[in-house]
Design an enzyme around this catalytic site. Structure first.
Site, short mmCIF file in Angstrom:
data_model
loop_
_atom_site.label_atom_id
_atom_site.label_comp_id
_atom_site.label_asym_id
_atom_site.label_seq_id
_atom_site.Cartn_x
_atom_site.Cartn_y
_atom_site.Cartn_z
N TYR A 90 -13.29 -1.39 13.17
CA TYR A 90 -13.61 -0.66 11.75
C TYR A 90 -14.76 0.43 12.05
O TYR A 90 -15.19 1.27 11.61
CB TYR A 90 -13.03 -0.58 10.66
CG TYR A 90 -11.83 -0.17 9.71
CD1 TYR A 90 -10.81 0.84 9.60
CD2 TYR A 90 -10.96 -1.79 10.14
CE1 TYR A 90 -9.90 0.90 8.91
CE2 TYR A 90 -9.84 -1.91 9.60
CZ TYR A 90 -9.10 -0.33 9.24
OH TYR A 90 -7.54 -0.49 9.01
N HIS B 22 0.95 -9.38 3.98
CA HIS B 22 -0.29 -8.42 4.25
C HIS B 22 -0.99 -8.27 2.92
O HIS B 22 -0.78 -7.71 2.30
CB HIS B 22 0.10 -6.82 5.11
CG HIS B 22 -1.07 -5.97 5.16
ND1 HIS B 22 -1.28 -5.34 6.22
CD2 HIS B 22 -1.78 -5.76 4.46
CE1 HIS B 22 -2.42 -4.55 6.22
NE2 HIS B 22 -2.94 -5.01 5.20
N GLU C 59 -5.43 -2.11 14.20
CA GLU C 59 -5.57 -1.10 12.79
C GLU C 59 -7.01 -0.69 13.79
O GLU C 59 -7.47 -1.10 14.51
CB GLU C 59 -6.02 -2.23 11.54
CG GLU C 59 -4.58 -2.13 10.66
CD GLU C 59 -5.21 -2.60 9.47
OE1 GLU C 59 -5.76 -2.25 8.80
OE2 GLU C 59 -4.52 -3.16 9.74
N GLN D 10 0.69 -1.31 0.36
CA GLN D 10 0.31 -0.32 0.10
C GLN D 10 0.19 1.37 0.19
O GLN D 10 0.52 2.24 -0.27
CB GLN D 10 -1.04 -0.30 1.26
CG GLN D 10 -2.33 -1.03 0.78
CD GLN D 10 -3.12 -0.89 2.38
OE1 GLN D 10 -2.80 -1.34 3.33
NE2 GLN D 10 -4.26 -0.80 1.92
N TRP E 130 -4.83 3.18 11.94
CA TRP E 130 -5.08 3.13 10.60
C TRP E 130 -5.33 4.58 9.41
O TRP E 130 -6.00 4.80 9.56
CB TRP E 130 -5.51 1.87 10.07
CG TRP E 130 -5.08 1.40 8.11
CD1 TRP E 130 -6.53 2.21 7.72
CD2 TRP E 130 -4.18 0.85 7.80
NE1 TRP E 130 -5.70 1.97 6.07
CE2 TRP E 130 -4.49 0.84 6.71
CE3 TRP E 130 -3.42 0.20 8.21
CZ2 TRP E 130 -3.03 0.89 5.35
CZ3 TRP E 130 -2.17 -0.14 7.92
CH2 TRP E 130 -2.57 -0.46 6.12
N ASN F 221 -1.16 -10.42 8.50
CA ASN F 221 -2.65 -9.51 8.24
C ASN F 221 -4.27 -9.95 7.86
O ASN F 221 -4.68 -10.55 6.80
CB ASN F 221 -2.76 -8.58 7.56
CG ASN F 221 -3.40 -7.20 8.41
OD1 ASN F 221 -3.75 -6.50 9.29
ND2 ASN F 221 -4.55 -7.37 6.65
N GLU F 222 -5.15 -10.19 8.62
CA GLU F 222 -6.33 -10.28 8.81
C GLU F 222 -6.31 -11.12 7.75
O GLU F 222 -7.82 -11.49 6.69
CB GLU F 222 -7.58 -9.21 7.77
CG GLU F 222 -7.25 -7.67 8.90
CD GLU F 222 -7.84 -6.73 8.16
OE1 GLU F 222 -8.33 -6.93 7.26
OE2 GLU F 222 -8.33 -5.35 8.45
N GLU G 148 -5.57 1.66 -1.39
CA GLU G 148 -6.91 1.11 -0.76
C GLU G 148 -7.11 -0.27 -1.31
O GLU G 148 -8.38 -0.14 -1.95
CB GLU G 148 -7.86 1.93 -0.43
CG GLU G 148 -9.08 1.49 0.95
CD GLU G 148 -8.76 1.01 1.63
OE1 GLU G 148 -7.45 0.96 2.44
OE2 GLU G 148 -9.46 0.06 2.09
N TRP G 149 -6.61 -1.25 -2.04
CA TRP G 149 -6.80 -1.81 -2.55
C TRP G 149 -8.14 -1.76 -3.40
O TRP G 149 -7.19 -0.63 -4.41
CB TRP G 149 -6.89 -3.07 -1.70
CG TRP G 149 -5.95 -2.85 -0.29
CD1 TRP G 149 -6.90 -2.99 0.90
CD2 TRP G 149 -5.25 -3.63 -0.71
NE1 TRP G 149 -5.62 -3.34 1.74
CE2 TRP G 149 -4.48 -4.02 1.29
CE3 TRP G 149 -4.32 -4.01 -1.33
CZ2 TRP G 149 -3.22 -4.54 1.00
CZ3 TRP G 149 -2.96 -4.82 -0.67
CH2 TRP G 149 -2.45 -4.63 0.18
#
Ligand code: BGC
Length: 469
Positions: free
Chosen positions: A309, A120, A373, A17, A417, A164-165, A424-425
């Protein structure tokens, strides 16, 4: 609104990113390089991470931001294919090693603790070509990569996040195909990838435990994405049950095996097994762990890392037609409250984070928790004077303070974050999560603090929020 002495205040980023330098100095391609270069409108305006924030050459600019904020921790990820261009330890790219050595050393010189994520979302393309996370062979290759990182950087890095996630990554990449490799396997791919990711994490933790822990004395875990899932109608037993089921499908799938007993939640196993039967599959679409694997997986995390989030409201929704999919397996439907404000998919619900922390405390034996995050986006064009966004952070810190002081949650580190606006993807550069604004039109990629950065710096200096007059 004071925080415990020694509380960690950080910010996070991820290699693809921010780094750019996608083919610089011997870096091998990762799946996001391939995916973005193929175009096809899967990313906003077909943008790529080829340059991004150019942190590969502008690390010192990032360090200035980190120091200006006064961060105690900086969380970043290693690009696997920058270190190992084909994903294996057969060839090591020394330039990549040098880049991360400099980051780690500069942080430590400035008394900032590095928190390092090994993976990630940016799978080396060479490994994806061999099946990626759908292939069991990747478990061993990941373990080799993790060992390489522990032995190369572990004398200085004491906080490791293996992945990550993985809980959302498995679904986005291998079930729905929104992320590369972009080949959907709805109803099967996500579970298969999750199964391999869990085993790979556990293997890497064991490698650390048996080969490095004694000497390096660090901590190893993984980070989960967790929307708080609130029953739509708190008086409805079926909504309550549905929200528990949703939590089991979202978080429990990874957290229960790793933190409790080596196996998936019963409700996840039974829902998927009965749906699979109805759909005519010879066995459950959710793979099973052997007894030996369960023993290997159980207890393989030294802290609990969550990334929060937003919140969703959950209702029971019967899967009458026996459709394939995660929500269909879980038999849930989700919505938001019309009073919640937000941008993009992030509806601002600070109390959801407090509930989530309490849930983690109660369900996973009161672990040490890190929020690795949390943040709020602005859609283009952003405002440098982001007063409203700061208000979201402020309310979040109030909830954290309640979680620590009233709920006695063992929260030790908070990472915002993100340090910088970044790629952002699928949303490209349209959605900005940075504490620092980055001008992606300017080749120098200047970093300018938003108001939120200046306010966050004050919170860090005071170790808490000053009461509003
Ligand atoms: C991911 C980040 C991402 C952020 C905001 C998290 O799910 O780890 O890479 O940028 O959310 O969407």
């Amino acid at each position: 609104m004071a925080f415990p002495a020694g509380f960690g205040w950080g910010a996070a980023t991820a290699a693809y990113q921010i780094e750019g330098g996608w083919d610089a100095d011997g870096k091998g391609p990762c799946v996001w390089d391939t995916f973005t270069h193929q175009g096809g409108d899967r990313v906003f305006k077909n943008q790529t991470g080829d340059v991004a924030c150019n942190s590969y050459t502008l690390w010192e600019e990032d360090l200035k931001c980190i120091k200006q904020l006064g961060l105690t921790h900086y969380r970043f990820s290693l690009s696997w294919s920058r270190l190992l261009p084909d994903g294996t330890t057969g060839f090591i790219n020394q330039k990549g090693v040098d880049y991360y050595n400099k980051i780690i050393d500069d942080l430590l010189k400035n008394k900032i603790i590095p928190m390092v994520t090994l993976f990630h979302f940016d799978m080396p393309q060479a490994l994806e070509d061999k099946g990626g996370w759908l292939s069991e062979a990747t478990i061993d290759v990941f373990d080799q990569y993790a060992r390489f990182c522990f032995s190369t950087f572990g004398d200085r890095v004491k906080h490791w996040i293996t992945m990550n996630e993985p809980n959302v990554f498995a679904i986005l990449a291998y079930d729905l195909g929104f992320f590369p490799p972009a080949v959907p396997h709805v109803g099967t791919g996500g579970y298969q990838a999750a199964h391999n990711l869990i085993k790979a994490h556990a293997r890497a933790w064991h490698s650390y435990n048996s080969l490095f822990r004694k000497e390096q004395k660090g901590l190893v875990s993984l980070s989960f994405f967790t929307v708080w899932l609130e029953p739509a109608d708190p008086n409805s037993a079926s909504d309550k049950q549905a929200s528990e089921r949703a939590l089991a499908f979202e978080l429990g799938v990874f957290a229960k095996p790793i933190f409790i007993d080596g196996d998936y939640p019963e409700v996840v196993k039974s829902q998927i097994a009965s749906m699979s039967k109805r759909q005519g599959y010879p066995s459950s679409r959710l793979p099973e762990f052997t007894e030996e694997e369960k023993k290997m997986i159980k207890g393989t995390a030294d802290f609990f890392a969550v990334q929060y989030y937003t919140t969703r409201l959950i209702k029971h929704k019967e899967n009458k037609e026996g459709e394939l999919g995660l929500l269909q397996d879980a038999e849930i439907d989700y919505s938001t409250d019309p009073s919640w404000k937000g941008e993009n998919w992030v509806f601002v619900v600070p109390w959801g984070l407090r509930k989530l922390l309490k849930h983690v405390k109660d369900t996973y034996n009161n672990p040490v928790i890190y929020i690795t995050e949390n943040g709020f986006p602005q859609c283009d064009p952003p405002s440098i004077d982001d007063t409203q966004r700061w208000e979201c952070f402020r309310q979040t810190f109030q909830e954290l303070s309640k979680a620590i002081q009233i709920d006695k949650v063992n929260l030790q580190i908070y990472c915002a974050w993100s340090l910088l606006d970044n790629f952002e993807w699928n949303d490209g550069y349209r959605v900005r999560f940075g504490l620092y604004h980055v001008d992606f039109e300017d080749p120098a990629r200047p970093r300018v603090p938003y108001k939120s950065a200046k306010e966050y710096a004050k919170v860090i200096r005071n170790n808490g929020l000053e009461e509003k007059p």
